[in-house]
Design a protein around this motif. Sequence first.
Motif, PDB file in Angstrom:
ATOM      1  N   GLY A  96       0.142   7.376  -4.832  1.00  0.00           N
ATOM      2  CA  GLY A  96      -0.794   6.398  -4.276  1.00  0.00           C
ATOM      3  C   GLY A  96      -1.757   5.950  -5.355  1.00  0.00           C
ATOM      4  N   THR A  97      -2.303   4.759  -5.203  1.00  0.00           N
ATOM      5  CA  THR A  97      -3.242   4.277  -6.216  1.00  0.00           C
ATOM      6  C   THR A  97      -4.690   4.560  -5.847  1.00  0.00           C
ATOM      7  OG1 THR A  97      -3.231   2.104  -5.124  1.00  0.00           O
ATOM      8  CG2 THR A  97      -1.780   2.392  -7.026  1.00  0.00           C
ATOM      9  N   GLN A  98      -5.013   4.436  -4.549  1.00  0.00           N
ATOM     10  CA  GLN A  98      -6.419   4.371  -4.147  1.00  0.00           C
ATOM     11  C   GLN A  98      -7.051   5.740  -3.950  1.00  0.00           C
ATOM     12  OE1 GLN A  98      -3.897   4.113  -2.159  1.00  0.00           O
ATOM     13  NE2 GLN A  98      -4.377   4.675  -0.079  1.00  0.00           N
ATOM     14  N   LYS A  99      -6.336   6.786  -4.388  1.00  0.00           N
ATOM     15  CA  LYS A  99      -6.882   8.138  -4.238  1.00  0.00           C
ATOM     16  C   LYS A  99      -7.217   8.678  -5.646  1.00  0.00           C
ATOM     17  CE  LYS A  99      -4.490   8.445   0.145  1.00  0.00           C
ATOM     18  NZ  LYS A  99      -5.540   8.612   1.154  1.00  0.00           N
ATOM     19  N   CYS A 100      -6.496   9.690  -6.108  1.00  0.00           N
ATOM     20  CA  CYS A 100      -6.907  10.312  -7.373  1.00  0.00           C
ATOM     21  C   CYS A 100      -6.668   9.417  -8.590  1.00  0.00           C
ATOM     22  CB  CYS A 100      -6.230  11.663  -7.538  1.00  0.00           C
ATOM     23  SG  CYS A 100      -6.715  12.818  -6.244  1.00  0.00           S
ATOM     24  N   LEU A 133      19.010  15.572  -1.155  1.00  0.00           N
ATOM     25  CA  LEU A 133      17.971  14.771  -1.819  1.00  0.00           C
ATOM     26  C   LEU A 133      16.587  15.230  -1.363  1.00  0.00           C
ATOM     27  CD1 LEU A 133      19.600  11.237  -1.492  1.00  0.00           C
ATOM     28  CD2 LEU A 133      19.364  12.592  -3.601  1.00  0.00           C
ATOM     29  N   PHE A 134      15.704  15.367  -2.333  1.00  0.00           N
ATOM     30  CA  PHE A 134      14.357  15.861  -2.044  1.00  0.00           C
ATOM     31  C   PHE A 134      13.357  14.734  -2.320  1.00  0.00           C
ATOM     32  CE2 PHE A 134      10.884  19.110  -3.299  1.00  0.00           C
ATOM     33  CZ  PHE A 134      10.525  19.318  -1.975  1.00  0.00           C
ATOM     34  N   VAL A 135      12.716  14.265  -1.236  1.00  0.00           N
ATOM     35  CA  VAL A 135      11.782  13.133  -1.342  1.00  0.00           C
ATOM     36  C   VAL A 135      10.374  13.629  -1.023  1.00  0.00           C
ATOM     37  CG1 VAL A 135      11.127  10.898  -0.366  1.00  0.00           C
ATOM     38  CG2 VAL A 135      13.543  11.444  -0.727  1.00  0.00           C
ATOM     39  N   VAL A 136       9.441  13.325  -1.905  1.00  0.00           N
ATOM     40  CA  VAL A 136       8.091  13.868  -1.769  1.00  0.00           C
ATOM     41  C   VAL A 136       7.037  12.762  -1.756  1.00  0.00           C
ATOM     42  CG1 VAL A 136       6.337  15.289  -2.906  1.00  0.00           C
ATOM     43  CG2 VAL A 136       8.715  16.083  -2.798  1.00  0.00           C
ATOM     44  N   ASP A 137       6.176  12.806  -0.762  1.00  0.00           N
ATOM     45  CA  ASP A 137       5.016  11.923  -0.665  1.00  0.00           C
ATOM     46  C   ASP A 137       3.859  12.597  -1.402  1.00  0.00           C
ATOM     47  OD1 ASP A 137       2.549  10.896   0.088  1.00  0.00           O
ATOM     48  OD2 ASP A 137       3.117  10.541   2.175  1.00  0.00           O
ATOM     49  N   ALA A 138       3.609  12.135  -2.626  1.00  0.00           N
ATOM     50  CA  ALA A 138       2.524  12.699  -3.438  1.00  0.00           C
ATOM     51  C   ALA A 138       1.378  11.707  -3.545  1.00  0.00           C
ATOM     52  CB  ALA A 138       3.061  13.083  -4.813  1.00  0.00           C
ATOM     53  N   VAL A 139       1.231  10.898  -2.499  1.00  0.00           N
ATOM     54  CA  VAL A 139       0.217   9.831  -2.493  1.00  0.00           C
ATOM     55  C   VAL A 139      -1.172  10.395  -2.791  1.00  0.00           C
ATOM     56  CG1 VAL A 139      -1.015   8.237  -0.955  1.00  0.00           C
ATOM     57  CG2 VAL A 139       1.491   8.250  -0.992  1.00  0.00           C
ATOM     58  N   ALA A 140      -1.490  11.523  -2.166  1.00  0.00           N
ATOM     59  CA  ALA A 140      -2.855  12.047  -2.275  1.00  0.00           C
ATOM     60  C   ALA A 140      -3.034  12.986  -3.452  1.00  0.00           C
ATOM     61  CB  ALA A 140      -3.222  12.779  -0.987  1.00  0.00           C
ATOM     62  N   SER A 141      -1.953  13.486  -4.018  1.00  0.00           N
ATOM     63  CA  SER A 141      -2.093  14.502  -5.060  1.00  0.00           C
ATOM     64  C   SER A 141      -1.976  13.924  -6.460  1.00  0.00           C
ATOM     65  CB  SER A 141      -1.046  15.609  -4.849  1.00  0.00           C
ATOM     66  OG  SER A 141       0.249  15.070  -4.687  1.00  0.00           O
ATOM     67  N   ILE A 142      -1.215  12.857  -6.625  1.00  0.00           N
ATOM     68  CA  ILE A 142      -0.919  12.364  -7.975  1.00  0.00           C
ATOM     69  C   ILE A 142      -2.208  11.991  -8.718  1.00  0.00           C
ATOM     70  CG2 ILE A 142      -0.528   9.898  -7.382  1.00  0.00           C
ATOM     71  CD1 ILE A 142       1.790  11.945  -9.596  1.00  0.00           C
ATOM     72  N   GLY A 143      -2.332  12.495  -9.901  1.00  0.00           N
ATOM     73  CA  GLY A 143      -3.515  12.185 -10.709  1.00  0.00           C
ATOM     74  C   GLY A 143      -4.705  13.098 -10.430  1.00  0.00           C
ATOM     75  N   GLY A 144      -4.559  13.976  -9.435  1.00  0.00           N
ATOM     76  CA  GLY A 144      -5.660  14.878  -9.094  1.00  0.00           C
ATOM     77  C   GLY A 144      -5.272  16.333  -9.221  1.00  0.00           C
ATOM     78  N   THR A 147       0.845  -1.190   0.000  1.00  0.00           N
ATOM     79  CA  THR A 147       0.000   0.000   0.000  1.00  0.00           C
ATOM     80  C   THR A 147       0.887   1.250   0.000  1.00  0.00           C
ATOM     81  OG1 THR A 147      -0.163   0.094   2.392  1.00  0.00           O
ATOM     82  CG2 THR A 147      -1.757  -1.313   1.241  1.00  0.00           C
ATOM     83  N   SER A 148       0.257   2.412  -0.068  1.00  0.00           N
ATOM     84  CA  SER A 148       1.010   3.652  -0.320  1.00  0.00           C
ATOM     85  C   SER A 148       2.247   3.818   0.551  1.00  0.00           C
ATOM     86  CB  SER A 148       0.093   4.853  -0.114  1.00  0.00           C
ATOM     87  OG  SER A 148      -1.045   4.751  -0.940  1.00  0.00           O
ATOM     88  N   ARG A 149       2.101   3.577   1.847  1.00  0.00           N
ATOM     89  CA  ARG A 149       3.237   3.844   2.737  1.00  0.00           C
ATOM     90  C   ARG A 149       4.423   2.933   2.442  1.00  0.00           C
ATOM     91  NH1 ARG A 149       1.874   3.325   8.771  1.00  0.00           N
ATOM     92  NH2 ARG A 149       0.208   4.751   8.180  1.00  0.00           N
ATOM     93  N   SER A 150       4.188   1.846   1.747  1.00  0.00           N
ATOM     94  CA  SER A 150       5.311   0.984   1.363  1.00  0.00           C
ATOM     95  C   SER A 150       6.223   1.719   0.382  1.00  0.00           C
ATOM     96  CB  SER A 150       4.811  -0.329   0.762  1.00  0.00           C
ATOM     97  OG  SER A 150       4.305  -0.159  -0.541  1.00  0.00           O
ATOM     98  N   GLY A 151       5.653   2.624  -0.400  1.00  0.00           N
ATOM     99  CA  GLY A 151       6.473   3.428  -1.315  1.00  0.00           C
ATOM    100  C   GLY A 151       7.360   4.390  -0.554  1.00  0.00           C
ATOM    101  N   ASN A 152       6.796   5.020   0.485  1.00  0.00           N
ATOM    102  CA  ASN A 152       7.620   5.894   1.330  1.00  0.00           C
ATOM    103  C   ASN A 152       8.777   5.112   1.933  1.00  0.00           C
ATOM    104  OD1 ASN A 152       5.946   8.176   1.041  1.00  0.00           O
ATOM    105  ND2 ASN A 152       4.612   7.531   2.699  1.00  0.00           N
TER     106      ASN A 152
END
Lengths: 420, 420
Positions: free
Chosen positions: A194-198, A167-178, A69-74
């Motif tokens: 993230g997949t299950q959001k936008c 290094l710049f690391v960004v959690d775009a779980v909620a924004s990607i695709g939206g 799930t998303s946090r596994s990417g982080n």
Amino acid sequence: MLFSELHTPKRTIMTPGPVEVDPRVLRAMSTPILGQFDPAFTNIMNEVMEMLRQVFQTKNRWAFPIDGTSRSGNEAILCSIIEPGDKVLVPIYGRFGHLLVEICERYGAEVHTLECPWGEVFEPQVVIAEIKKVNPKIVAIVHGETSTGRIQPLAEIGKACRERDILFVVDAVASIGGVEVKTDEWYIDGLIGGTQKCLSVPSGMAPITYNDRIETILFARKKVERGIATEEDLRFTRSKHAISSNYFDLSMLQDYWGPRRLNHHTEATSMIYALHEGLRLVLIEGLQQRFDRHMLHEKALIAGLEAMGLRLFGDSRHKLPCVTCVEIPNGVDGESVRKMLLDEFSIEIASSFGPLHGKIWRIGTMGYSCRKENILAVLGALEAVLIRHGVNVIRGEALQAALDEYKVTRLAGMAVEKSS
Amino acid sequence: MLFSELHTPKRTIMTPGPVEVDPRVLRAMSTPILGQFDPAFTNIMNEVMEMLRQVFQTKNRWAFPIDGTSRSGNEAILCSIIEPGDKVLVPIYGRFGHLLVEICERYGAEVHTLECPWGEVFEPQVVIAEIKKVNPKIVAIVHGETSTGRIQPLAEIGKACRERDILFVVDAVASIGGVEVKTDEWYIDGLIGGTQKCLSVPSGMAPITYNDRIETILFARKKVERGIATEEDLRFTRSKHAISSNYFDLSMLQDYWGPRRLNHHTEATSMIYALHEGLRLVLIEGLQQRFDRHMLHEKALIAGLEAMGLRLFGDSRHKLPCVTCVEIPNGVDGESVRKMLLDEFSIEIASSFGPLHGKIWRIGTMGYSCRKENILAVLGALEAVLIRHGVNVIRGEALQAALDEYKVTRLAGMAVEKSS
């Protein structure tokens, strides 16, 4: 004891995830399985990588999902670049900033934090000043914070990091695709979606991308499993610590996703099918059209909520378009309202976490859930439920205001939606 | 660049995973999404736990899937119980023993290994003697080793571990749902199953179970994320090191799967639907019936292969019923045979790893792929392809032998299959 087959209620899901999934994506999941090294399957994997690059707006070689799930990417990106004692700066403006801290700490980082009140975001200059002070190896930050419904401007922070070789690391779980996420233009080195959001694909995958600055670290920490290593692999000596996790070791994952196709895990076949179809639908709609659609429905939702007399939570200049936070009126039991929405109307909205629990509701307008019929359903039902809870709302205006908003926007020739 | 919708070839998958998925499971994945805390969904989660207990043959409270592919289950259990410096004994008889070593090393364990030639297994007494010598905190071993097609007897080793208060962790990824796995009776403390093999659910989840001996360790290492912790949680001080991984921290996962329903990740909705239906089908068939079915088709496959004049690889007393390893005849290019099977007959069989690469083929007879039509298809096609490769096989006998085997078994009243 035997259970019966699945028989699920039909829900209107207006939370910040997981959200409703396009029927075309659901159907794609019924496609029969292929072997993981079947050329027909590796071709699908390659197409997923190419579509991810387009959605992430990057020229990076590496863009693939982590099977989790998303946090596994982080965790995959952070644990692959953090070595014990590394300094990481995490600006926190909601729950998921705390999650980044938590992951970094577990992998032995020396974490420096910067906090602002939930509902606000950081002035980029404030973060940059802290970067100068701390001089970290990594800056990790959330782009769209679902817990507070805010979006953090990133471009200036990214530029400041690159200038200092951070290094710049960004959690775009909620924004990607939206909403707009410009990986390369904003100098993002590692990005998690993230997949299950936008994207409106079921939960269970975390698409990520990273550039050659991160790949350099991976090469230095590279390891090949003994059960499949060649003589040459075994002679390969690492210049640095191996990555603590086998499952999240990006140096192994890229050997699996790359031309060497070195066996690591068994790729999650049906989820890849879903992601393939989900990304395809995003690109067919068009990124800009999709962002416009999210803003159109946000506008209609806000118009309805305000017409009802409700107040929005948080700094409106930095509102995340796909999450709208509503203050729970004084004396109202927020959970009772949510329960009635679900039980009577089969509509789900969300509460929040930590300091905001019991203070706000969060209404998501993400991906396939972000449709006119859903906006109208949630406004109509919320009004009825609030009246039932004795709240003195302005009656009958919410749906009119939303309908007006749709009409005005149409007349102005804006954002004709393809998907709803 | 836009890609077209998925259009996959129809394959007969006779590998040790991923294998074909029952159409009823594929259809279950098309079920619309539910919210993760929707009572309709948490009820499904509870049913999955109960069905897992039955399949694992355990009374353990905790039995749930990790949201990742099979090896994520190994990593979740091992990283949750290993603290740096802990002694772990890993008897290795194939590739996946090396994987256990690899995971344990990454989490800082002092790993002791015991190796036997690939194709054999350990006499329990040999392992027990080593246990006495090393006195480890944990013994970790593979139950069904797909790389060599062997199955390791576990009951005596489990008993010896329990008598010495050693934790016994078993990778039953390849065996669960296909052959007997008795978690409680064999004194297994932590067990990992796989979905994409004998359970015939797509890859992407790793069902695990563990008992209170492991839970005691989790309590001592427990941590609650700051973004959602209560005051009380924050006062809670750990007596031991926190678990290195956030994603795999079983103390957090059980708070999510248990009555507290404390948010961790967002459960992979569609994969849970698939697992629910897959487990249901296993229990409807009946565990013993299912094991019998796997043995019936194994027998027919072996009869056919031997009638063709091919030789099986490995110690036949400890053959894993769901994986049959065939020696590649001298001078034959095994990869060329596999390619022709796929390209001309749309049938997939597997090669192997490490020392066995190029030496054997592996034919899986797992779950839904373990059907008469598939056995007959692979035998007929293999004969034709070997003839095409100039191998002097005994012609026309393989299918006759397999059909005879089915007939004899039927007459003897054995194992009438429900699923094929």
